[in-house]
Design an enzyme around this catalytic site. Structure first.
Site, PDB file in Angstrom:
ATOM      1  N   HIS A 145       0.847  -1.196   0.000  1.00  0.00           N
ATOM      2  CA  HIS A 145       0.000   0.000   0.000  1.00  0.00           C
ATOM      3  C   HIS A 145       0.881   1.243   0.000  1.00  0.00           C
ATOM      4  O   HIS A 145       1.774   1.390   0.836  1.00  0.00           O
ATOM      5  CB  HIS A 145      -0.903  -0.003   1.228  1.00  0.00           C
ATOM      6  CG  HIS A 145      -1.861   1.146   1.273  1.00  0.00           C
ATOM      7  ND1 HIS A 145      -3.015   1.189   0.517  1.00  0.00           N
ATOM      8  CD2 HIS A 145      -1.828   2.313   1.957  1.00  0.00           C
ATOM      9  CE1 HIS A 145      -3.651   2.321   0.743  1.00  0.00           C
ATOM     10  NE2 HIS A 145      -2.955   3.017   1.606  1.00  0.00           N
ATOM     11  N   ALA A 146       0.666   2.143  -0.944  1.00  0.00           N
ATOM     12  CA  ALA A 146       1.512   3.325  -1.092  1.00  0.00           C
ATOM     13  C   ALA A 146       1.419   4.227   0.132  1.00  0.00           C
ATOM     14  O   ALA A 146       0.329   4.496   0.645  1.00  0.00           O
ATOM     15  CB  ALA A 146       1.104   4.099  -2.344  1.00  0.00           C
ATOM     16  N   HIS A 180       0.972  12.175  -5.756  1.00  0.00           N
ATOM     17  CA  HIS A 180       0.239  12.366  -4.498  1.00  0.00           C
ATOM     18  C   HIS A 180       1.139  12.113  -3.298  1.00  0.00           C
ATOM     19  O   HIS A 180       1.195  12.918  -2.361  1.00  0.00           O
ATOM     20  CB  HIS A 180      -0.976  11.433  -4.461  1.00  0.00           C
ATOM     21  CG  HIS A 180      -1.675  11.406  -3.139  1.00  0.00           C
ATOM     22  ND1 HIS A 180      -2.798  12.163  -2.865  1.00  0.00           N
ATOM     23  CD2 HIS A 180      -1.416  10.711  -1.996  1.00  0.00           C
ATOM     24  CE1 HIS A 180      -3.185  11.949  -1.621  1.00  0.00           C
ATOM     25  NE2 HIS A 180      -2.361  11.064  -1.077  1.00  0.00           N
ATOM     26  N   GLU A 181       1.841  10.981  -3.296  1.00  0.00           N
ATOM     27  CA  GLU A 181       2.671  10.623  -2.137  1.00  0.00           C
ATOM     28  C   GLU A 181       3.814  11.613  -1.950  1.00  0.00           C
ATOM     29  O   GLU A 181       4.169  11.961  -0.823  1.00  0.00           O
ATOM     30  CB  GLU A 181       3.219   9.204  -2.288  1.00  0.00           C
ATOM     31  CG  GLU A 181       2.156   8.108  -2.278  1.00  0.00           C
ATOM     32  CD  GLU A 181       1.310   8.103  -1.012  1.00  0.00           C
ATOM     33  OE1 GLU A 181       1.801   8.535   0.043  1.00  0.00           O
ATOM     34  OE2 GLU A 181       0.137   7.688  -1.085  1.00  0.00           O
ATOM     35  N   HIS A 209       2.913  14.544   0.111  1.00  0.00           N
ATOM     36  CA  HIS A 209       3.093  14.345   1.551  1.00  0.00           C
ATOM     37  C   HIS A 209       4.553  14.598   1.954  1.00  0.00           C
ATOM     38  O   HIS A 209       4.832  15.256   2.961  1.00  0.00           O
ATOM     39  CB  HIS A 209       2.711  12.917   1.939  1.00  0.00           C
ATOM     40  CG  HIS A 209       1.246  12.620   1.867  1.00  0.00           C
ATOM     41  ND1 HIS A 209       0.317  13.285   2.632  1.00  0.00           N
ATOM     42  CD2 HIS A 209       0.554  11.702   1.149  1.00  0.00           C
ATOM     43  CE1 HIS A 209      -0.897  12.800   2.374  1.00  0.00           C
ATOM     44  NE2 HIS A 209      -0.773  11.844   1.476  1.00  0.00           N
ATOM     45  N   GLU A 224      -3.800  15.188   3.164  1.00  0.00           N
ATOM     46  CA  GLU A 224      -4.357  14.458   2.028  1.00  0.00           C
ATOM     47  C   GLU A 224      -4.756  15.422   0.916  1.00  0.00           C
ATOM     48  O   GLU A 224      -4.607  15.126  -0.277  1.00  0.00           O
ATOM     49  CB  GLU A 224      -5.573  13.644   2.465  1.00  0.00           C
ATOM     50  CG  GLU A 224      -5.258  12.481   3.391  1.00  0.00           C
ATOM     51  CD  GLU A 224      -4.408  11.411   2.726  1.00  0.00           C
ATOM     52  OE1 GLU A 224      -4.535  11.203   1.500  1.00  0.00           O
ATOM     53  OE2 GLU A 224      -3.601  10.783   3.432  1.00  0.00           O
ATOM     54  N   HIS A 263     -11.665   1.436   8.371  1.00  0.00           N
ATOM     55  CA  HIS A 263     -11.446   2.563   9.267  1.00  0.00           C
ATOM     56  C   HIS A 263     -12.260   2.478  10.548  1.00  0.00           C
ATOM     57  O   HIS A 263     -11.952   3.180  11.516  1.00  0.00           O
ATOM     58  CB  HIS A 263     -11.753   3.868   8.528  1.00  0.00           C
ATOM     59  CG  HIS A 263     -10.860   4.088   7.352  1.00  0.00           C
ATOM     60  ND1 HIS A 263     -11.006   3.379   6.181  1.00  0.00           N
ATOM     61  CD2 HIS A 263      -9.800   4.926   7.160  1.00  0.00           C
ATOM     62  CE1 HIS A 263     -10.077   3.773   5.319  1.00  0.00           C
ATOM     63  NE2 HIS A 263      -9.346   4.696   5.870  1.00  0.00           N
ATOM     64  N   TYR A 303     -10.935  12.801   5.263  1.00  0.00           N
ATOM     65  CA  TYR A 303     -11.000  12.483   3.839  1.00  0.00           C
ATOM     66  C   TYR A 303     -12.065  13.322   3.130  1.00  0.00           C
ATOM     67  O   TYR A 303     -11.899  13.710   1.973  1.00  0.00           O
ATOM     68  CB  TYR A 303     -11.255  10.987   3.643  1.00  0.00           C
ATOM     69  CG  TYR A 303     -10.193  10.127   4.288  1.00  0.00           C
ATOM     70  CD1 TYR A 303      -8.890  10.107   3.805  1.00  0.00           C
ATOM     71  CD2 TYR A 303     -10.483   9.342   5.401  1.00  0.00           C
ATOM     72  CE1 TYR A 303      -7.919   9.330   4.396  1.00  0.00           C
ATOM     73  CE2 TYR A 303      -9.513   8.567   6.006  1.00  0.00           C
ATOM     74  CZ  TYR A 303      -8.225   8.568   5.504  1.00  0.00           C
ATOM     75  OH  TYR A 303      -7.252   7.804   6.101  1.00  0.00           O
TER      76      TYR A 303
END
Length: 628
Positions: free
Chosen positions: A369-370, A399-400, A403, A427, A527, A537
């Protein structure tokens, strides 16, 4: 080596210096220790200091700085243990990571409980902010009772274990893991098989339910000990506004978006009815949840082929472009780094390239999982993902890295402020960068020869909306349900019924089969057993469009918002960096103002972005029955 020296005055301990081994003690920490020593000696001189139970701002300052130092060490230790566990999965690395996490939890709970003694004094704004960050840094706390702390940790571990080992087993066909079911949900059109799989996976919730009831009881007791009404109240207290106003805030955002969602829902339901028959998908009722291409119905992108325009208009395939050019996994990441460099950010450190995981190893299991990591709270930033040469992973990398660049930007902030302005910002920033991966961007970096004309825009926007717009009501209702569970408004006997009432109210989605008394469908969503707050989110899906619009304005872009890429705009980069460097040091409206010029979250940017699609949907929905 210096021994620790401690004065004790009634119930308070004052540590004047400690054995820090070879660690350098920050000057501000030594200064605060001297301030504390003066206060203690003053008390000793006058013998009683008046009320010896009274605490002071200086004591609060010393407490917070000590807490930051202690937790920073534990965060680093836990992060490294988690990195090893994610990259070398075994019984021993699991145990090592769990042990490090338990230390963080125990220390945070104890420090948060101790912080409660400063509740009744007025603190300077930044100090008060750090106190709140400490108290709300964990999603669940137990009371200051060793047995209850151990029980809460065991319950949380067991809930995640039940979820993580859950399967759906079919007679004579073997068992399916959740990842296998997710893939099938995106591919299958056999409604009977989808229905069986949907119901089969949700059996996992039945074993989680009694644990969850006990979890709610203990975590609420811990939250009350810290001065909150319940766990949900604790979560909502971390948004720089009264908790009740936060509820109004997100409901107001949803009301801005709701007409667009309902128009999209109407189109999807009609196309599913054409494909499967109106007996399966009635034209004026909620959509059965197993028909939407996703195990939870939170994103509908996998049924794009059913609902797409008659003329698709998408005349390029990014995956094929990457393959034809022979792009490998590291080169994929280089494109992401190049995007940020074009905005004026410094290149990634050498350690990033040496220590990140880009390719799934052949000799061991890893967590694919990224994710983005910051292991020393300075410059040891990394990503971990098993990259495939696909369009999805190209977007995910950008996207990552969003972060990672955020993490490095706020590295000079104090430990409690090394985070995003609120939990939706991190996010949201990553997703903002992903919105700039437009055809025009692909042309500039040499992956595409010419950008398609506007005939492909509706197809592009529909694909985007099936993920981003569709997610919004789901992102809202998960915590709406939990807040009412924590407050007691939803008792255990009504857990499942109220879950589906919210699903129908916000999403227009219904269960495809009868639900019985011991079902616990919320537990079939990761979750919930993992106790990960979900409102972040929803906020991220709103903020990314607001950020994108503001950065496009800074870049001087003119045209349809969905065509904008901020690539190569130093003006947009300067504005983005200014916000990222603030970390969590200021209330989120301050950070939002730096980025967008306004102090209010605003969903109208979503409407601007999807305006061409909204007009197209209105045409499609003529003579259709919309709503449910």
């Amino acid at each position: 080596m210096l021994p620790s020296v401690v004065f004790k005055l009634k119930r308070h301990s004052f540590v004047l210096w400690e054995n820090f081994s070879d660690r350098v003690i920050p000057i501000r920490f030594m200064k605060s220790k001297l301030i504390q020593l003066v206060g203690v000696l003053s008390c000793l001189v006058v013998i009683a200091c008046g009320d010896s139970e009274r605490v002071t701002v200086d004591e609060a300052t010393v407490f917070v700085e000590g807490a930051e130092l202690r937790l920073l060490d534990l965060w680093k230790e836990s992060g490294r243990a988690a990195w090893i566990q994610n990259n070398f999965i075994s019984y021993d690395t699991n145990a090592m990571s769990a042990s490090a996490s338990e230390k963080v939890m125990a220390a945070t709970i104890n420090l948060a409980a101790e912080a409660a003694r400063f509740n009744d004094i007025e603190l300077p704004p930044q100090l008060s902010r750090k106190m709140l960050k400490l108290k709300t840094s964990l999603a669940a706390v137990a009371p200051s009772n060793n047995d209850l702390q151990a029980e809460l940790a065991e319950i949380m571990t067991e809930m995640e274990s039940i979820y993580g080992t859950g399967e759906y087993c079919r007679p004579e066909e073997g068992c399916l893991s959740l990842p296998a079911m997710e893939r099938l949900f995106g591919e299958l059109r056999d409604t009977d098989e989808l229905l069986a799989m949907w119901g089969g996976w949700r059996k996992v919730g039945r074993d989680i339910r009694p644990l969850y009831e006990k979890f709610v009881e203990i975590s609420n007791a811990g939250a009350k000990e810290l001065g909150f009404q319940d766990t949900g109240h604790m979560w909502r207290s971390g948004y720089d506004m009264p908790p009740e106003l936060f509820v109004e805030e997100i409901e107001g955002l949803w009301e801005e978006i709701r007409p667009l969602y309902e128009s999209l829902h109407c189109h999807v339901r009609a196309k599913l009815g054409e494909e499967l028959g109106t007996a399966v998908v009635p034209p004026n009722e909620p959509i059965p949840a197993h028909l939407l291409g996703n195990m939870w119905g939170q994103g509908w992108g996998n049924i794009y082929d059913v609902v797409k325009p008659e003329q698709d208009g998408m005349n390029y395939d990014l995956t094929q472009l990457l393959e034809r050019k022979g792009i490998d996994e590291v080169e994929m990441v280089r494109y992401g780094e190049g995007f940020f460099s074009s905005l004026g950010f410094e290149p990634l450190p050498d350690s990033f390239w040496e220590r990140s995981l880009f390719v799934k190893p052949l000799d061991r299991d890893v967590v694919c999982h990224a994710s983005a990591w910051n292991l020393d709270f300075r410059d040891d930033i990394r990503i971990k993902m098993c990259i495939s040469i696909t369009d999805d992973d190209f977007v995910t990398i950008h996207h990552e890295l969003g972060h990672n660049y955020y993490q490095r930007a706020y590295k000079d902030q104090d430990p409690f402020f090394q985070g995003s302005a609120n939990d939706g910002f991190h996010e949201g920033v990553g997703d903002t960068i992903a919105l700039s991966i437009t055809p025009e961007y692909l042309v500039k970096v040499g992956l595409l020869e010419t950008a398609p004309d506007q005939r492909g825009d509706i197809a592009f926007l529909l694909r985007q909306a099936l993920e981003k717009v569709v997610f919004l009501p789901f992102g809202l209702l998960v915590d709406q349900w939990r807040w009412d569970v924590f407050s007691g408004e939803i008792p255990p006997t009504e857990y499942n019924r109220e879950w589906w009432e919210l699903r129908e109210k916000y999403q227009g989605v219904r269960p495809p089969m009868p639900r019985i008394g011991d079902d616990f469908d919320p537990g079939a969503k990761y979750h919930i057993p993992a106790n990960t707050p979900y409102a972040r989110y929803f906020l991220a899906h709103v903020l990314q469009f607001q950020f994108h619009r503001a950065l496009c304005e800074a870049a001087g872009f003119e045209g349809s918002l969905h065509r904008c890429s901020i690539f190569e705009s130093r003006e947009a980069g300067d504005r983005l960096r200014s916000m990222l460097e603030m970390g969590a040091s200021r209330p989120w409206p301050d950070a939002l103002e730096v980025m967008t010029g306004t102090r209010e979250m605003d969903a109208t940017a979503i409407l601007d972005y999807f305006a061409p699609l909204a007009a197209w949907l209105e045409e499609q929905n003529v003579d259709r029955m919309c709503g449910w």
